[in-house]
Design a protein around this motif. Structure first.
Motif, PDB file in Angstrom:
ATOM      1  N   ARG A 171      -8.532   5.454  -1.724  1.00 42.92           N
ATOM      2  CA  ARG A 171      -8.838   6.530  -1.297  1.00 42.92           C
ATOM      3  C   ARG A 171      -8.448   7.347   0.335  1.00 42.92           C
ATOM      4  O   ARG A 171      -8.577   7.880   0.449  1.00 42.92           O
ATOM      5  N   GLU A 172      -8.929   5.989   1.333  1.00 38.33           N
ATOM      6  CA  GLU A 172      -8.191   6.579   2.712  1.00 38.33           C
ATOM      7  C   GLU A 172      -6.940   7.097   2.651  1.00 38.33           C
ATOM      8  O   GLU A 172      -6.420   8.033   3.143  1.00 38.33           O
ATOM      9  N   HIS A 173      -5.909   7.036   1.955  1.00 42.44           N
ATOM     10  CA  HIS A 173      -4.421   6.529   2.155  1.00 42.44           C
ATOM     11  C   HIS A 173      -5.010   7.893   1.237  1.00 42.44           C
ATOM     12  O   HIS A 173      -3.480   8.894   1.811  1.00 42.44           O
ATOM     13  N   LEU A 174      -4.733   8.380   0.100  1.00 39.10           N
ATOM     14  CA  LEU A 174      -4.842   9.283  -0.101  1.00 39.10           C
ATOM     15  C   LEU A 174      -5.730  10.719  -0.009  1.00 39.10           C
ATOM     16  O   LEU A 174      -4.342  11.529   0.854  1.00 39.10           O
ATOM     17  N   TRP A 190       0.725  -1.407   0.516  1.00 41.71           N
ATOM     18  CA  TRP A 190       0.166   0.327  -0.106  1.00 41.71           C
ATOM     19  C   TRP A 190       1.016   1.013   0.089  1.00 41.71           C
ATOM     20  O   TRP A 190       0.870   2.456   0.097  1.00 41.71           O
ATOM     21  N   GLU A 191       1.776   1.280   0.813  1.00 44.05           N
ATOM     22  CA  GLU A 191       2.593   2.526   0.522  1.00 44.05           C
ATOM     23  C   GLU A 191       3.698   2.664  -0.773  1.00 44.05           C
ATOM     24  O   GLU A 191       3.790   3.680  -1.206  1.00 44.05           O
ATOM     25  N   ILE A 192       3.946   1.247  -1.442  1.00 52.33           N
ATOM     26  CA  ILE A 192       4.430   1.758  -3.199  1.00 52.33           C
ATOM     27  C   ILE A 192       3.182   2.357  -3.605  1.00 52.33           C
ATOM     28  O   ILE A 192       3.462   3.108  -4.151  1.00 52.33           O
ATOM     29  N   ARG A 231      -3.350  13.842   1.219  1.00 54.53           N
ATOM     30  CA  ARG A 231      -3.737  15.046   1.490  1.00 54.53           C
ATOM     31  C   ARG A 231      -3.284  16.325   2.782  1.00 54.53           C
ATOM     32  O   ARG A 231      -3.611  16.813   3.083  1.00 54.53           O
ATOM     33  N   SER A 232      -3.924  15.520   4.111  1.00 50.69           N
ATOM     34  CA  SER A 232      -3.798  15.926   5.268  1.00 50.69           C
ATOM     35  C   SER A 232      -2.262  16.713   5.222  1.00 50.69           C
ATOM     36  O   SER A 232      -2.236  17.575   6.439  1.00 50.69           O
ATOM     37  N   ALA A 233      -2.158  15.696   6.083  1.00 51.70           N
ATOM     38  CA  ALA A 233      -0.027  15.195   6.330  1.00 51.70           C
ATOM     39  C   ALA A 233       0.599  17.137   5.291  1.00 51.70           C
ATOM     40  O   ALA A 233       1.052  17.805   5.730  1.00 51.70           O
TER      41      ALA A 233
END
Length: 337
Positions: free
Chosen positions: A287-290, A259-261, A294-296
């Motif tokens: 979508r959750e990871h994106l 998922w990190e890749i 974006r928040s970070a």
């Protein structure tokens, strides 16, 4: 032949190989690049505290903070603090001159006429550094963003997470594009870590041409200076004590979770391919990871914007001259008024 005395700054995303490049430059017979000093940018943003640098006592107060202040790394320069303070008091009256005096003293310690400084986060502060050192040259070392993210995850000092690491690399590349477009060609140079480790001599010859220096073979194997220019407690730089290697190039494939890749290639894909890196074809990030990324990234932007806004206000009433007056160019063009 004119011998350059322009300051040199190494910039890039953390874990891009900037310490290796620092050692390579420090191996040059005319250039000294110390470990990270951590007093340049804080001194600039707190310049109002110390007042007009045309006043000797203000230069003394700033120099004493550089030499003994909490958080600075002056002690790693191997200089006598009091000798530096006295030299700074007699330096030209500007902020950059006081700061530059510390680096010039470090270079003299090795019998060298030219100095540099390395701190990855300087990529955000090129404009600030040019205010203090208008003739500075910048070397942006770029590494595959996936390798940087994988390496940052493993660092004991890194307080962020995968999302902030991805944002950090994206920022470094975006700032680099801006610098490449805005800075004179003799002031900004990009170098890929992968090219540096694949052909050290070829990459370093090109770099020396940019710097206006003769290439020296000692730069290819910087292990000799690692014990001097890399503090022993920085165990994460242990590879700098060995010969130049490509063993970590592309290691992200085994160090990142699937998922990190996906996150890296979804967010950084356009930048990676533009720089010559191939994508693995990983599926699009969730979508959750994106959303978390974006928040970070937004938090980082807000911090940067606030700092820039404060500095714009500070510039309206500068406490004194900012630009250094130490090199040939600086003495001709930067006058304390």
């Amino acid at each position: 032949m004119f011998e350059s005395d322009r300051p040199i700054f190494i910039i890039g995303c953390p874990r891009s190989g900037t310490t290796l490049l620092q050692l390579m430059l420090h191996s040059h017979p005319r250039i000294a690049v110390p470990p990270e000093t951590r007093f340049v940018i804080p001194a600039y943003f707190h310049r109002k505290v110390y007042g007009d640098m045309r006043e000797p006592e203000n230069r003394r107060r700033l120099a004493e903070w550089i030499a003994t202040g909490k958080g600075t790394k002056f002690h790693e320069l191997g200089l006598d603090p009091q000798e530096f303070v006295e030299e700074a008091v007699h330096a030209p009256g500007s902020l950059g001159s006081v700061i530059g005096t510390a680096f010039a003293a470090y270079a003299r310690r090795f019998g060298k006429p030219r100095w540099g400084d390395k701190r990855p986060s300087y990529f955000q502060h090129v404009g600030t550094l040019r205010r203090m050192f208008p003739d500075a040259q910048f070397i942006h070392l770029i590494r595959d963003g996936r390798d940087c993210v994988a390496s940052l995850k493993e660092m004991p000092w890194y307080r962020g997470n995968v999302y902030t690491a991805v944002a950090n690399w994206a920022e470094a590349i975006d700032f680099g594009r801006r610098h490449a477009a805005e800075l004179p060609k003799d002031s900004y140079f990009e170098l890929r870590y992968e090219d540096l480790t694949a052909d050290p001599e070829g990459a370093l010859r090109a770099l020396c041409t940019f710097l206006g220096e003769e290439y020296d073979p000692a730069m290819r194997d910087p292990r000799e200076v690692a014990s001097i220019a890399v503090p022993p407690h920085k165990v994460w730089h242990r590879n700098t004590h060995r010969e130049v290697t490509r063993s970590r190039v592309g290691s992200w494939a085994n160090r990142l979770e699937p998922w990190e890749i996906s996150l890296c290639e979804t967010v950084l894909g356009e930048r990676l391919t533009a720089l010559g890196y191939e994508l693995s074809g990983a599926p699009r990030a969730s979508r959750e990871h994106l959303s978390a990324y974006r928040s970070a990234a937004a938090r980082r932007r807000r911090v940067r914007w606030k700092r820039q806004a404060r500095d714009r206000i500070s510039r309206l009433r500068e406490p004194g001259p900012v630009a250094a007056m130490l090199t040939r160019y600086q003495r001709l063009h930067c006058v304390a008024v």
